[in-house]
Motif scaffolding. Structure first.
Motif, PDB file in Angstrom:
ATOM      1  N   ILE A 141      59.136 -18.590  31.279  1.00 32.51           N
ATOM      2  CA  ILE A 141      58.157 -18.115  31.004  1.00 32.51           C
ATOM      3  C   ILE A 141      58.212 -16.765  31.920  1.00 32.51           C
ATOM      4  CG2 ILE A 141      55.543 -18.282  32.405  1.00 32.51           C
ATOM      5  CD1 ILE A 141      56.444 -21.496  32.606  1.00 32.51           C
ATOM      6  N   GLN A 142      57.691 -16.140  31.302  1.00 25.69           N
ATOM      7  CA  GLN A 142      58.101 -14.543  32.026  1.00 25.69           C
ATOM      8  C   GLN A 142      56.569 -14.160  32.181  1.00 25.69           C
ATOM      9  OE1 GLN A 142      60.926 -11.833  29.367  1.00 25.69           O
ATOM     10  NE2 GLN A 142      60.020 -13.676  27.948  1.00 25.69           N
ATOM     11  N   THR A 143      57.061 -13.317  33.551  1.00 26.15           N
ATOM     12  CA  THR A 143      55.296 -13.218  33.867  1.00 26.15           C
ATOM     13  C   THR A 143      55.129 -11.832  35.225  1.00 26.15           C
ATOM     14  OG1 THR A 143      53.565 -13.834  36.065  1.00 26.15           O
ATOM     15  CG2 THR A 143      55.888 -14.475  36.106  1.00 26.15           C
ATOM     16  N   LEU A 216      58.906 -21.113  24.602  1.00 31.02           N
ATOM     17  CA  LEU A 216      58.224 -20.035  25.180  1.00 31.02           C
ATOM     18  C   LEU A 216      57.246 -21.111  25.550  1.00 31.02           C
ATOM     19  CD1 LEU A 216      59.664 -17.808  22.992  1.00 31.02           C
ATOM     20  CD2 LEU A 216      60.680 -18.181  25.404  1.00 31.02           C
ATOM     21  N   TYR A 217      57.022 -20.087  26.686  1.00 31.21           N
ATOM     22  CA  TYR A 217      54.854 -20.279  26.954  1.00 31.21           C
ATOM     23  C   TYR A 217      54.411 -19.452  27.885  1.00 31.21           C
ATOM     24  CZ  TYR A 217      51.358 -22.606  29.611  1.00 31.21           C
ATOM     25  OH  TYR A 217      50.314 -23.744  29.972  1.00 31.21           O
ATOM     26  N   TYR A 221      49.129 -12.476  30.190  1.00 32.47           N
ATOM     27  CA  TYR A 221      50.055 -11.742  29.778  1.00 32.47           C
ATOM     28  C   TYR A 221      51.948 -12.872  29.551  1.00 32.47           C
ATOM     29  CZ  TYR A 221      53.590  -7.729  31.506  1.00 32.47           C
ATOM     30  OH  TYR A 221      54.670  -6.909  31.347  1.00 32.47           O
ATOM     31  N   LEU A 222      51.839 -13.868  30.346  1.00 35.41           N
ATOM     32  CA  LEU A 222      52.495 -14.589  29.863  1.00 35.41           C
ATOM     33  C   LEU A 222      53.215 -15.338  28.335  1.00 35.41           C
ATOM     34  CD1 LEU A 222      51.549 -14.654  32.746  1.00 35.41           C
ATOM     35  CD2 LEU A 222      52.911 -17.429  33.190  1.00 35.41           C
ATOM     36  N   ALA A 226      55.267 -14.678  25.823  1.00 35.37           N
ATOM     37  CA  ALA A 226      56.107 -15.337  24.685  1.00 35.37           C
ATOM     38  C   ALA A 226      56.332 -15.067  23.443  1.00 35.37           C
ATOM     39  CB  ALA A 226      55.297 -16.798  24.800  1.00 35.37           C
ATOM     40  N   MET A 227      55.450 -14.175  22.968  1.00 35.83           N
ATOM     41  CA  MET A 227      55.326 -13.576  21.746  1.00 35.83           C
ATOM     42  C   MET A 227      56.481 -12.452  21.710  1.00 35.83           C
ATOM     43  SD  MET A 227      53.159 -15.029  19.596  1.00 35.83           S
ATOM     44  CE  MET A 227      52.791 -15.130  18.807  1.00 35.83           C
TER      45      MET A 227
END
Length: 672
Positions: A141-143, A216-217, A221-222, A226-227
């Motif tokens: 997860i990228q935040t 990826l989840y 924004y997260l 993911a995309m």
């Protein structure tokens, strides 16, 4: 409610009289110049590739059927997806494998340029809270919302789902560059952030707790990141589950219809800046470095966030579609996404426009499932649970089924889930289908006429003109409020947040006759309006509503917006279904600006985002046109100043026949 709606209608009559008086006075001084209109768009367009010689009598004509194009690619022929026609939802769950989860202390990944990305690893744990020494699939997860602050309050902002961890998944949450406890400069979704995604995924796949499989989840924004991560094509990625992901940064939200979002975007950027100035974990480990990191974030806001918004408002380069926006519009990279992807969207979501487009963009080269619920942005994260419903499970159970299939190799039946699942307003339930747009969609053109009606027949009268006041402050209370404020207003008991009645006071309103049978619409909508203005520019907002005859309530189904000077359409990138353009591709380029000539009629195509609704027998279909919706967008200052206090004419006569193209689907396709 009926009495209140009658009051709104009475006030609307007064506003109409004022607008008409001003409009007639304007036309008396500056009469409408005669323009020979090009009405060829009313004729279904043949497919230029497959159609035979249409000049031969009796020769069948293949009609144009295309997908919506992108900046990089013209429209392609639409190839309907017909597989999996009998798919049904199934409940899926399994017990936890481990009793607890544990989040390790923050650690940092050093990027190729020395930037340090903060990460938080959560692992399955035993009863004592000790991490299990084993290898697991990893959910990345990228935040941008600071995993060390907001992520500890709510998982949707950047935290691990403990239920997934207990079922045998490790989770890595990373603060994207320039946010949270990460160093560097934040430039939302830009090339550098996209390159970082590959390195974050690579690091996650090679840790001692990883079995080498990555999913990826994320939400919002997260979900976008993911995309973004899936497009890197890192070999460890096996599946993605993005919830309410954006597809086109310019068209979805920043400049919807060429008008700047002055409500959500400043608040959103301010929130990220605020959270980024609280690098708690860095401050704990090294107070001096932590303070310097916080200072860097403040300086960064003066180099990216503030200039971007200010220059857009001033109508400078980034107020138009350009390389900056192309770089941040991930639908342009859809061909790079090769892993099974489950898309979750919402009929009232900020990114309502793009979520079904993701399905169309991915279906030709990977497994994709699309689920569109009845919610706004934050409701998609199930903060206000509306699932399960019937045999449709909660989203977290669908996520488990998806990742169990593609990361753990368990035969969960994920690949046989319905291709498309949509909430249908009015039907008040989920409906499944094989594809989007619906394979049985029939474009249904209805004409606006001088009596305020919507009709199948083209107007025959030479007269027919409605007048609108031009002002940038209409729509203070409308359904757009809930959409733009991500669903935060859904608990407020104001009817105007759902119905169009109050917002329609300054509008020209056109109603169909009471329907003699149920009307199922499902897909994108296009309004083709002939207008003129006493100003050099104008805004146009078009609402599609369902009018209940018992109460008079006009329930808003979808709303489109356009700046008239940015009306240039690239037909080679627009969507055609059975020969009718039903989703225009506006170029929004600075070089394509077309100022209005005083009172000269022009055709303006308005894109209205896709929705799905059943309008019951006896109800009316309503189209309303107004000059602004302050929540939907405000024109950049150069356009705004050239459109103030003008008068707009909406034509509905035989010479300038305004119309709307609705995506009608036979009601036999309403099935669970």
């Amino acid at each position: 409610m009926k009495l209140l709606n009658s009051f709104y209608a009475a006030v609307g009559i007064g506003v109409t009289i004022l607008a008409t008086t001003i409009g007639i006075a304007n036309k008396t001084i500056n009469p409408t110049p005669n323009v020979t209109p090009d009405l060829s768009y009313l004729i279904p367009q043949p497919d230029p590739v497959t159609s035979p010689d249409v000049t031969l009598p009796g020769t069948p004509v293949a009609l144009k059927n295309t997908r919506l194009g992108t900046r990089q690619s013209p429209s392609q022929p639409q190839v309907p997806l017909l597989s999996n026609a009998n798919a049904q939802w199934q409940l899926y769950d399994r017990p936890a494998e481990y009793p607890k989860s544990v989040t390790l202390p923050a650690q940092w990944i050093t990027m190729r340029d020395g930037t340090r990305i903060a990460t938080y690893v959560t692992l399955p744990a035993d009863e004592s809270g000790r991490p299990i020494n084993a290898k697991f699939p990893v959910i990345v997860i990228q935040t941008a919302y600071s995993a060390g602050v907001a992520g500890k309050v709510s998982a949707i902002a950047g935290g691990a789902d403990p239920e997934m961890v207990k079922r045998g998944y490790a989770t890595v949450v990373a603060d994207v560059r320039g946010t949270g406890n990460s160093t560097g400069k934040w430039e939302a979704f830009g090339k550098v952030e996209q390159q970082d995604a590959y390195e974050i995924i690579d690091w996650s796949s090679k840790q001692s707790f990883s079995d080498g499989n990555v999913g990826l989840y994320g939400v919002s924004y997260l979900g976008i990141t993911a995309m973004l991560g899936a497009a890197t094509q890192h070999p460890a990625i096996k599946a993605a589950f993005p919830i309410v992901p954006m597809g086109d940064a310019y068209r979805d939200i920043l400049f919807n219809g060429g008008q700047l979002n002055t409500n959500f975007i400043p608040l959103w950027m301010s929130l990220i800046t605020l959270l980024s100035t609280l690098p708690i974990d860095t401050l704990v480990q090294d107070p001096i470095t932590g303070k310097l990191t916080a200072l860097d974030k403040i300086i960064n806001s003066t180099e990216f966030q503030i200039p971007l918004f200010a220059n857009a408002l001033k109508g400078k380069a980034d107020a138009f579609d350009n390389d900056f926006w192309q770089e941040r519009s991930l639908l342009e990279q859809a061909n790079n996404i090769k892993v099974p992807t489950f898309i979750v969207g919402g009929t009232r979501d900020l990114f309502q426009r793009s979520e079904p487009l993701w399905h169309e963009a991915l279906k030709g080269h990977t497994t994709v499932k699309t689920f569109i619920g009845p919610w706004a942005h934050i409701q998609a994260a199930q903060l206000f649970p509306s699932l399960p419903k019937g045999n449709v499970p909660r989203l977290d159970k669908i996520q488990l089924q998806w990742f169990d299939q593609y990361l753990k190799g368990i035969n969960t039946g994920a690949e046989t889930l319905p291709n498309v699942t949509q909430w249908v307003h009015g039907y008040e339930d989920y409906v499944v289908s094989t594809d989007w747009p619906h394979v049985a969609l029939e474009p249904d053109r209805l004409f606006l006429n001088t009596r305020g009606n919507l009709a199948k027949d083209r107007p025959t009268s030479s007269s027919g003109e409605n007048y609108l006041l031009q002002a940038p402050t209409f729509g203070l209370c409308s359904s757009t409020v809930e959409q733009v404020l991500i669903g935060a207003t859904s608990i407020l008991p104001f009817p105007c947040l759902e119905n169009s009645n109050l917002a329609n006071i300054p509008a020209s309103v056109f109603n169909s006759v009471p329907l003699t049978e149920d009307y199922y619409l499902n897909g994108p909508i296009q309004a083709d309006l002939w207008i003129s203005s006493s100003s050099k520019d104008s805004g146009l907002v078009v609402r599609v509503s369902d009018v209940d005859p018992r109460t008079g309530n006009a329930k808003t189904l979808s709303t489109g917006i356009i700046t008239a000077s940015m009306r240039k359409v690239d037909e080679s990138r627009s969507r055609y279904i059975k020969g009718q353009m039903i989703q225009p591709w506006h170029t929004f380029k600075a070089s394509d600006i077309q100022p209005l000539d005083k009172n000269k009629p022009v055709l303006v195509n308005v894109e209205i985002p896709a929705t799905a609704a059943l309008i019951p027998k006896g109800h009316r279909i309503q189209i309303s046109v107004v000059s602004s919706d302050v929540w939907k967008g405000v024109a950049p200052l150069p356009s705004l100043t050239s459109s103030l206090l003008g008068s707009i004419s909406i034509y509905s006569n035989s010479q300038y026949p305004s119309s709307v193209v609705l995506p009608k689907v036979p009601t036999q396709y309403l099935k669970h």
